[in-house]
Write a protein that holds these residues in place. Sequence first.
Motif, PDB file in Angstrom:
ATOM      1  N   THR A   3       0.834  -1.198   0.000  1.00  0.00           N
ATOM      2  CA  THR A   3       0.000   0.000   0.000  1.00  0.00           C
ATOM      3  C   THR A   3       0.871   1.251   0.000  1.00  0.00           C
ATOM      4  O   THR A   3       1.751   1.420   0.830  1.00  0.00           O
ATOM      5  N   ASP A   4       0.622   2.125  -0.944  1.00  0.00           N
ATOM      6  CA  ASP A   4       1.350   3.395  -1.032  1.00  0.00           C
ATOM      7  C   ASP A   4       0.396   4.541  -0.738  1.00  0.00           C
ATOM      8  O   ASP A   4      -0.765   4.522  -1.132  1.00  0.00           O
ATOM      9  N   ASP A   5       0.906   5.500  -0.070  1.00  0.00           N
ATOM     10  CA  ASP A   5       0.098   6.689   0.196  1.00  0.00           C
ATOM     11  C   ASP A   5      -0.125   7.458  -1.100  1.00  0.00           C
ATOM     12  O   ASP A   5       0.812   7.759  -1.839  1.00  0.00           O
ATOM     13  N   ASP A   6      -1.385   7.797  -1.387  1.00  0.00           N
ATOM     14  CA  ASP A   6      -1.714   8.464  -2.645  1.00  0.00           C
ATOM     15  C   ASP A   6      -0.984   9.791  -2.805  1.00  0.00           C
ATOM     16  O   ASP A   6      -0.509  10.123  -3.892  1.00  0.00           O
ATOM     17  N   HIS A   7      -0.882  10.521  -1.729  1.00  0.00           N
ATOM     18  CA  HIS A   7      -0.233  11.829  -1.823  1.00  0.00           C
ATOM     19  C   HIS A   7       1.271  11.700  -2.029  1.00  0.00           C
ATOM     20  O   HIS A   7       1.871  12.488  -2.775  1.00  0.00           O
ATOM     21  N   GLN A   8       1.896  10.730  -1.400  1.00  0.00           N
ATOM     22  CA  GLN A   8       3.322  10.522  -1.605  1.00  0.00           C
ATOM     23  C   GLN A   8       3.612  10.125  -3.049  1.00  0.00           C
ATOM     24  O   GLN A   8       4.574  10.589  -3.652  1.00  0.00           O
TER      25      GLN A   8
END
Length: 297
Positions: free
Chosen positions: A185-190
């Motif tokens: 899971t990756d942070d959308d903003h990052q």
Amino acid sequence: MDTYHKYLPTSQADEKWGLTLLDVGYGTIPEAYTYPNEQQHPAAYRFKWEQGRILQEYQLIYISAGSGIFESTNGGKITIREGAVILLFPGEWHRYKPQDRTGWSEYWVGFNGKIADNLIRHSFFSKKKPVFFTGVRPDIIRLYQDIVDYTRHERSGYQPLVSGCVLYLLGLVYSLSKQQALSRTDDDHQQLVQKATALLRENVETKVTIEEIADQLKISYSLFRKVFKKYSGIAPGKYLLQLKIDRAKHLLLYTDKLIKEIAYDLNFESEYYFSKFFKEKTGVSPLTYKKSYSPKH
């Protein structure tokens, strides 16, 4: 992004180093474009989609935008999206191409050597898993750009330097693949900021505006500026100017371009404004910087 490719000679001394760079390039393939353009490359590198190709070297290909398809003997058929890294193996049949509706932007390096062979022998990389999805990462793009810059001039002793960049690139891809195995899971903003920094880096010599970058990312300018500053600690406009200064330093030290040419390349209003801004950020004028730090002196 324009197009560049270069096929490099190697010596026995280069080969003793353990890793040699054979070719490097980048380019943007537009929508509905015949791929690959066979006229641009030596015969050993050309291929048609129907027949595919077998190379006698490793290649590491990074797709920074767009989508397509890849297929190899051991890896099977894999859908490619932006942020994908494709590792080609010597003696392994393969083929790949961008989708007609999207095209893609690609970077690649070709290399050989005992160091690469050793990584495969010890299962750091496998023909059964030739594709890695790292996301759009400015650090990967910067490594490719550094390799391109070093190969443009082929200064004495450049091969060990660029082979070090290739090894770092392989290490980075491996590290990212391991991190993703632990957390998918990756942070959308990052991810948004990573895409933005990649776009800014690729367009450092164009007239792109921050508003245009936000538009490409399909986000409002105000939200984009807020998110970018939160995750990078600097406003996107200032980040772009810092990239221009970094690029100017490189051009001053490693090319014979005049200061006014560098100012024009980086889209400053004038040589005077560029010199004034450069001194504000570095403490010295462009000419003083060149005289003080150029490897020629």
